[in-house]
Design a protein around this motif. Structure first.
Motif, PDB file in Angstrom:
ATOM      1  N   ALA A  20     -35.190 129.258  97.612  1.00  0.00           N
ATOM      2  CA  ALA A  20     -33.897 129.719  96.519  1.00  0.00           C
ATOM      3  C   ALA A  20     -32.448 129.272  97.196  1.00  0.00           C
ATOM      4  N   GLU A  35     -30.047 131.709  90.503  1.00  0.00           N
ATOM      5  CA  GLU A  35     -30.578 131.083  91.621  1.00  0.00           C
ATOM      6  C   GLU A  35     -31.288 129.779  91.165  1.00  0.00           C
ATOM      7  N   ALA A  37     -34.499 127.494  92.318  1.00  0.00           N
ATOM      8  CA  ALA A  37     -35.843 127.338  93.067  1.00  0.00           C
ATOM      9  C   ALA A  37     -36.251 125.961  93.085  1.00  0.00           C
ATOM     10  N   GLU A 319     -36.250 135.702  94.621  1.00  0.00           N
ATOM     11  CA  GLU A 319     -35.399 134.651  94.135  1.00  0.00           C
ATOM     12  C   GLU A 319     -36.039 134.360  92.709  1.00  0.00           C
TER      13      GLU A 319
END
Length: 450
Positions: A20, A35, A37, A319
C-alpha cells in the motif's frame, strides 16, 4: 496495541506481496486516508498464468480505479490481490481508496492525468449524474457503466435509543413516533453516505413504505461511511444506511441495532457499479475489456463461500478497510446479529456473480431505469427524464462491452443474459416496478414528490 491490531500487523507483514502506498489525491478530503494497492511481482497471487489471447492485448497496462471501503469494493480489491487484472494483461492497475464519495466524484472529474482516477466503484445513478454534469459543477464527464459489482450487503442501522420500540422492516405502526419527534423539535435523523444515490434511496423507500414522508417527517444527512460508528455513538443520527461492514459494526460495538437489510427491502436488488470515463474506455477498448475480465473472475472467486474467510481477511487489512475481521466475516456468510433478531441465510448475504434471479455482474438497463425513475419520484430529476431515459441509458450503459468481455473470457452462454431487462421487480411492500411502464410505478406510490 490491542489483540486485533497485533494480529492485523502480523498478517500485514506476512502478506507484504500486496503493498500500500499513499496516493496523492485532492486536498481537503476528510475520512479514511486515500491509499493505493498495487500488485508486487514477488507475490504468488500476483503472478498468475497470463491469459491474453492474440489480438486481445490491452493498449495499456495501467489504470487508476477508486473504491470506498465497503463490501461493494471487493471485486476490485480481489482482482488486484489475486492477480486477476494482471492475468489479462493489466499488470499495473492502481486501486485507490477514496476519502468519501465526494472525493471519488472530484477525482474522476480531473481524471488520472490530473492526479485523480479513471473510474471505479459507484453508487447509482452517480455515473449518470456525472455524465450530465449534475454533480460536477455543470462539467459533463461522459461515463460508461460496465458492470454491476454486487447485490445486497447493505443495511439500515438504528441507534440504541430506539431499541425496544419495534422499529423493524415494516414501519406501519411507527408514524406516531415520528410525528412525536417532529412535534418535540427533534426530527428523526437519517443519514447516508452520498445524496441522491443508492443508500439514500434505500432509506427513503423504507420510510415511505411505512407511511413516513422522508422529506416532511425526517431530517436527512450525508455522512461518510468511516464516520458512521463515531457519529452514532455521539448521538448525531438516529439511523444510517450504508454498506457492510459499517451497519454490522454498529451492532458489534453495541451502539445500535439493524432494523432492516436491503436484501429484505428488495431481494437481489441492484447495488453498486463499475464505471469508467468514456474517453479512457474509448481510447483503450481492449484494456477496458481486460479490466472487466479481471473483475468478472474476481466476482466468481468472491461468490465461492469457501473463499469468504480469506475475503474477510483481505478486506480487513489496514490498507483496505482497517476493521476487525470478525465484523466482516459473519455478514459475508449471511449471518447477521441484528441486535433484536438474527438472520442466518446465505441468500441474504452480499453476492457478486449470481443471485436468485440470475446474473449479478451484468448491468441490466432496466435497473438503471429504476434508479432514474426513483430520482424523478423524489424530485432529484425532472419528470421529463422519463421521456429521455432510454436514450440516456443506451448512451451510458455499455452492456454490449460486458457481453464482449464475457465471451472472450469464456463465460458460459447460460451466464450471459439475452435481455437488457430483468423484467418486473417487486419490493417488500408489494409495490412493483415494470420497466415497460415506469409511470405506472410512480402512480402507485403514495408518498413522492413527482
Amino acid at each position: 496495541m490491542n489483540r486485533f491490531e497485533s494480529v492485523s500487523r502480523r498478517r500485514f507483514l506476512l502478506t507484504a506481496g500486496a503493498t500500500a502506498a499513499t496516493s496523492v489525491l485532492l486536498k481537503g478530503c476528510v475520512g479514511n486516508p486515500p491509499e493505493t494497492a498495487t500488485n508486487s511481482q514477488t507475490s504468488p497471487a500476483a503472478s498468475p498464468v497470463i491469459s491474453v489471447k492474440p489480438g486481445e492485448e490491452p493498449e495499456v497496462k495501467t489504470v487508476k480505479l477508486g473504491y470506498i471501503p465497503i463490501v461493494e469494493a471487493a471485486p476490485l480489491i480481489i482482482a488486484q490481490e489475486k492477480g486477476f487484472f494482471a492475468k489479462y494483461g493489466m499488470s499495473e492497475v492502481k486501486v485507490d481508496k477514496q476519502a468519501n464519495w465526494g472525493a471519488a466524484r472530484d477525482n474522476v472529474k480531473i481524471g488520472s492525468g490530473g492526479g485523480g482516477i479513471d473510474g471505479g466503484q459507484w453508487q447509482m445513478p452517480m455515473p449518470y449524474l456525472i455524465t450530465e454534469g449534475l454533480i460536477t459543477d455543470n462539467t459533463k464527464i461522459d461515463m460508461y457503466v460496465l458492470c454491476q459489482l454486487n447485490t445486497q450487503g447493505n443495511g439500515i442501522a438504528l441507534s440504541n435509543k430506539h431499541a425496544g420500540k419495534n422499529i423493524g422492516l415494516k414501519l406501519d405502526n411507527q408514524v406516531a413516533l415520528f410525528n412525536q419527534l417532529k412535534a418535540s423539535g427533534t426530527k428523526f435523523k437519517a443519514a447516508y453516505t452520498f445524496p441522491k444515490a443508492n443508500q439514500e434511496f434505500w432509506i427513503r423507500y423504507w420510510l415511505a413504505a411505512g407511511g413516513i414522508d422522508p422529506d416532511a417527517e425526517v431530517e436527512l444527512l450525508t455522512v461518510p461511511s468511516s464516520q458512521t460508528v463515531a457519529d452514532m455513538k455521539r448521538g448525531a443520527m438516529d439511523a444510517f444506511s450504508t454498506g457492510d461492514p459499517w451497519p454490522y459494526r454498529i451492532v458489534a460495538d453495541k451502539v445500535g441495532f439493524l432494523s432492516a437489510l436491503t436484501a429484505e427491502i428488495w431481494k437481489a436488488h441492484p447495488e453498486e457499479y463499475f464505471a469508467l470515463r468514456k474517453d479512457w474506455a474509448d481510447k483503450n477498448p481492449k484494456a477496458t475489456k481486460a479490466i472487466l475480465k479481471g473483475i468478472m473472475e474476481a466476482q466468481q472467486w468472491c461468490d465461492n463461500f469457501d473463499n469468504r474467510k480469506e475475503l474477510a481477511q483481505i478486506l480487513a487489512r489496514r490498507e483496505y478497510f482497517g476493521v476487525p475481521e470478525e465484523v466482516l466475516f459473519q455478514p459475508l456468510m449471511g449471518k447477521y446479529d441484528m441486535g433484536e433478531r438474527t438472520i442466518d441465510d446465505k441468500s441474504m448475504a452480499v453476492l457478486y456473480w449470481k443471485d436468485s434471479k440470475g446474473s449479478v455482474s451484468y448491468p441490466y438497463k432496466s435497473h438503471d431505469l429504476w434508479f432514474l425513475t426513483e430520482s424523478v419520484r423524489w424530485g432529484f430529476l425532472p419528470k421529463e427524464t422519463l421521456t429521455t431515459a432510454k436514450a440516456l441509458i443506451d448512451r451510458v450503459n455499455r452492456e454490449d462491452i460486458w457481453k464482449e468481455a464475457a465471451k472472450e473470457a469464456g463465460i458460459a452462454a447460460a451466464d450471459i443474459p439475452t435481455s437488457t431487462s430483468r423484467g418486473v421487480e417487486e419490493f417488500f411492500d408489494g409495490i412493483k416496478f415494470d420497466p415497460e411502464n415506469p409511470q405506472a410505478y410512480l402512480d402507485s406510490l403514495k408518498i413522492k414528490k413527482a
